[in-house]
Structures are given as C-alpha cells and as structure tokens.
Design an enzyme around this catalytic site. Structure first.
Site, short mmCIF file in Angstrom:
data_model
loop_
_atom_site.label_atom_id
_atom_site.label_comp_id
_atom_site.label_asym_id
_atom_site.label_seq_id
_atom_site.Cartn_x
_atom_site.Cartn_y
_atom_site.Cartn_z
CE LYS A 112 37.48 38.37 30.65
NZ LYS A 112 36.03 38.64 30.53
C1 LIG Z 1 35.42 39.83 30.98
C2 LIG Z 1 34.05 40.12 30.46
C3 LIG Z 1 33.50 41.43 30.50
C4 LIG Z 1 34.23 42.60 31.14
O1 LIG Z 1 35.36 42.99 30.41
P1 LIG Z 1 36.50 43.90 31.08
O2 LIG Z 1 37.59 43.98 30.09
O3 LIG Z 1 36.90 43.17 32.34
O4 LIG Z 1 35.89 45.22 31.39
C5 LIG Z 1 32.26 41.64 29.94
N1 LIG Z 1 31.55 40.62 29.39
C6 LIG Z 1 32.04 39.35 29.35
C7 LIG Z 1 31.21 38.28 28.75
C8 LIG Z 1 33.30 39.06 29.87
O5 LIG Z 1 33.77 37.79 29.82
#
Ligand SMILES: *Cc1c(COP(=O)(O)O)cnc(C)c1O
Length: 462
Positions: A112
C-alpha cells in the site's frame, strides 16, 4: 483525460478532481473515459529503466491534464525516496519460472506504500496550488492506516485521522500508526471492532455539516489514483522478464480487488499479460463469483491473512463495469441488488470476467504449510498473504509462461503467523529496528460518532 463513474450518473472530472473526490456522487467509482495504450516499442523501451522513470511513462497519459511534466517527475521522486530498496519493487526467483515481486520495501512494509506515498505528494501539490486544506479520515484493520499516516505525515495541506479497533491490530501495525511524531497525523484507538470504525467514517461522510466544515477527504482503495500507482509495477516486472516479446502471468493476493485491477489496466494498456489470478483466503466471495456461483455476501471469518478478510471487494465494481460493456445502468442495478445480499452475473459478463481473471482459494492450513515449504525450498520467509498467492500460483500456473506472485507485505509485519508456520521469528528490517522503543502517541476514544467528530474538530490545524 476525463474520468467517468462506473454508475454513469456523476459529473465527468479531471484526474485531480477525481483524486480529491474519491467516491463519485452517484455512489460509483471513477475510471478514465478511455484506457491509453502504449505501443510495443514504448513498452520494450521500459526494460531496465529506473522504477521512477517507468512510473512516469506509465502514469503520464492519465495525469497530464492536471500536473506539469517536471512537477509530476518531482512528485514521483519524493514518493519513492524513502523506500529501503533501490529497485523499489525487486523480483526474486522462487523456482523455474515462478517469481516473487517484493512490494514491501516501503516505509510501512506493505504494498500500500506504493500508492499511498504517491497520493500523499499528489494531494500536497494539488491542494497547495488551490490554497486549500483537507482532513483525511480513514478506518483501518492495520495496513491502510499505517501507510496513510506515513504518507501524509508532515504535509501542511492535510490533517489525517486514522480510526483503528483498540486492541485488535498487531503490535507492529499499531506502532507504525502511533510513533510518527508529526502534529498533523492522529491515531485514534476506538473501543469497538473494525466494522464500527468503518461505520463511523461512513457516518462522518454522510454528516454534511461536519463533512463540509472540516473538508473531509478519503484515500481508501477506491481512489483511482491509488489503482494507477499500482499499474506501474506490473510493467516493471513484466518488462524485466522479457515483455513485450514474451507473455507473463501474475497471481495477486486479493481483498478489495484494487491491486489485481491495476493488473487488468496494465493488460488493457498493451502489456502482454497471459493470466491474472485472484488468490483469496477462506473469505472467498471473489473465487465463488469467478467459479460461477454469483456474488453473494457471507460472514467475514478472521484469518491469518487479515488484510484479505473482506465481505465485499469494492474495486470489483470496476471489473464489472467493463464486463458489462461499460453499461453504468447495469452496474448501478447490480449494486442495488448487492445491498439485498448479492447478485448473479449475466452469462456474457461472466465470459468476459473469465477471459480476464482466474482464481483460487487457500485454507488456513495450506497457508501455514506454504510458508514452511517456501522457506525450505526457496529460502524465502514470506508473509501469510504472500503465501496465499504462492499456493494459488503453484496450483494454476502453466509451465511455459513465467508466473509472478505479488509479495504484498514483509513477513515481520505478521510475525506470529510466520513463526507458527516456520519456527523462525521474522526480524524487522534494520532501518526500523527501533520501532519497539519509539514513544507512542494515541487517543483512546469511545465508539461514539459525536465524540469522534468533536475530537477531530478540536485537533485540526487552523
Ligand atoms: C491490502 C492488502 C491486500 C489486498 O489488496 P487489495 O488491493 O485490497 O486486493 C493483500 N495483502 C496485503 C498485505 C494487504 O495489505
């Protein structure tokens, strides 16, 4: 480039307006009116370039009406300067033709950061130019909140308040939210669960006096600017494995469908992606849907890959929009049915979805076993989300096409599950090894909308 809503009834906006708005007024999600296509030569020229240069070339057609070229280059440079790896998104080989794309070298150790760091710099530049300030409020079960606080800390056009459920995030996640000392970021530990936090945020957006009074803004994963930032690493990974002269597949640990949808955009832009595989844990609404069982809500079951514990994947609406031939009215109808529990996908749309996406589901036992076997066979310690991806990739991949599994978080962010599976305690990277010593700053607050709004009003800068 103009941006349109998936439900077809909101005004068209510029990139900057869509980014600052987040959710469209008709309840839909913004998408570019057309997806730009890069030529095979343009894609080939990306191979071996620095990550920041690839980011500029991939994102430029989307943002060019809102930012100047040099300005956008400087924004990208600031966004990724704090990463702990020069390659930003390095590839590691697991075995013949299976690679890990490490997306956890940002400041909060999860993918993220790629989007949030960029959006922080984009907000700051856009708001400065407009002479405006905004208040960002978000709810988090862990990763989004820490990434947002880290991205907006110290930026003077923004105050950030992150609501998290008291006692229900991991210690690393909590400390990442409570240890930044900057006065514009605020961690609020709510006496409730994640759904209470999310409901409070939703209520604040629906309280128009409050919303307009503090100039509320959102940066959750439905913001198109976040999706766009994630398109870049599909290009960097695929071109370093031989694209456009060779096809590449990706498996993506999936929750809200933002990360894998970025892969879909990359494919539509001309990147030769063979398969995009959705990997889910036991919260498998997407896998059930792609297996032809319709899109119906269940109960969220807590798992050891908590960032994928969802009932509804917000960004799936964007995939539906294209699967239904860009028919906003059809999408609006499906979303109404979802409020009553769910919907069946039409046969034509199902075929379109299956052409773009495959899927798999992984149990808790399989996740633990995959962490263990990946360490034994490839000497890589992986987080539980990444393990879900690796398992689905191994089950579905074709021998002759390289498969890239997205490693979405660093194992040290989920130490309990990793240690349980492998017997190895994953250490924090050295640049943040003092996380457990830094002083914490957090406000514990009742699960009460009035109290939360009052706190926010009293703590935003004038
Ligand atoms: C947010 C997240 C996901 C999922 O990603 P999306 O874009 O919501 O599908 C998977 N793994 C981790 C570690 C995350 O922080």
């Amino acid at each position: 480039m103009k941006y349109i809503s998936t439900r077809g009834r909101a005004p068209e906006l510029s990139f900057e307006e869509a980014m600052l708005t987040g959710l469209a007024r008709d309840g839909g999600l913004y998408l570019p009116a057309e997806i730009p296509v890069l030529s095979q030569d343009e894609i080939a020229a990306l191979a071996g370039l620095p990550y920041e240069e690839i980011a500029f070339r991939v994102m430029w057609p989307y943002v060019s009406g809102s930012f100047a070229g040099d300005e956008f280059k400087a924004i990208i440079a600031r966004a990724y300067a704090g990463f702990g790896h020069d390659a930003r998104a390095p590839l590691k080989q697991l075995n013949e033709n299976h690679f890990l794309l490490e997306l956890f070298h940002g400041p909060t150790l999860a993918f993220k950061d790629f989007a949030m760091q960029l959006i922080g710099q984009l907000f700051q530049v856009a708001l400065k130019r407009r002479g405006e300030r905004v208040t960002i409020v978000g709810a988090t079960s862990g990763d989004t909140g820490s990434a947002a606080i880290e991205a907006f800390r110290g930026l003077d056009a923004v105050d950030v308040f992150i609501l998290f459920p008291h006692g229900r995030v991991s210690e690393v996640q909590r400390r990442q939210m409570t240890t930044p000392a900057d006065s514009n970021v605020h961690a609020l530990a709510v006496d409730g669960d994640f759904d209470d936090c999310q409901a409070a945020v939703k209520d604040m957006f629906n309280d128009f006096d409050f919303r307009d009074g503090v100039k509320l803004a959102g940066v959750n994963s439905i913001n198109f600017a976040r999706v766009l930032a994630q398109v870049v690493y599909y290009f960097s990974a695929a071109t370093s494995l031989g694209a456009p002269h060779r096809k590449v597949s990706f498996t993506v640990p999936t929750g809200n469908f933002g990360d894998i949808f970025a892969g879909y955009i990359a494919k539509r832009m001309g990147l030769p992606i063979d398969r995009l595989v959705v990997a889910t844990n036991q919260n498998d609404i997407l896998h059930r849907c792609l297996s032809g069982q319709g899109y119906f809500k269940g109960d969220t079951i807590p798992s050891i890959s908590p960032s994928m514990d969802i009932q509804v994947s917000s960004n799936f609406e964007r995939a539906l929009y294209y699967a239904y031939g860009e028919d906003g009215r059809a999408v609006a109808q499906l979303m109404d049915e979802l409020k009553q529990g769910g919907f069946h996908v039409s046969q034509g749309a199902m075929e379109a979805l299956r052409e773009s996406f495959a899927s798999g589901r992984v149990s808790e036992e399989e996740t633990l076993a995959t962490i263990k076997s990946t360490l034994e066979h490839s000497a890589e310690l992986v987080c539980p989300h990444t393990a879900v991806g690796i398992k689905v990739a191994e089950d579905t991949r074709a021998a002759d096409v390289p498969m890239v599994t997205l490693a979405t978080a660093h194992p040290a962010k989920f130490p309990a599950a990793v240690e349980q599976a492998s017997g190895v305690h994953p250490p924090l990277p050295s640049r943040m090894s003092d996380l457990y010593e830094r002083p914490e700053r957090v406000t514990r607050i009742a699960n009460d909308l009035g109290a939360i709004e009052d706190h926010i009003k009293r703590h935003i800068a004038e």
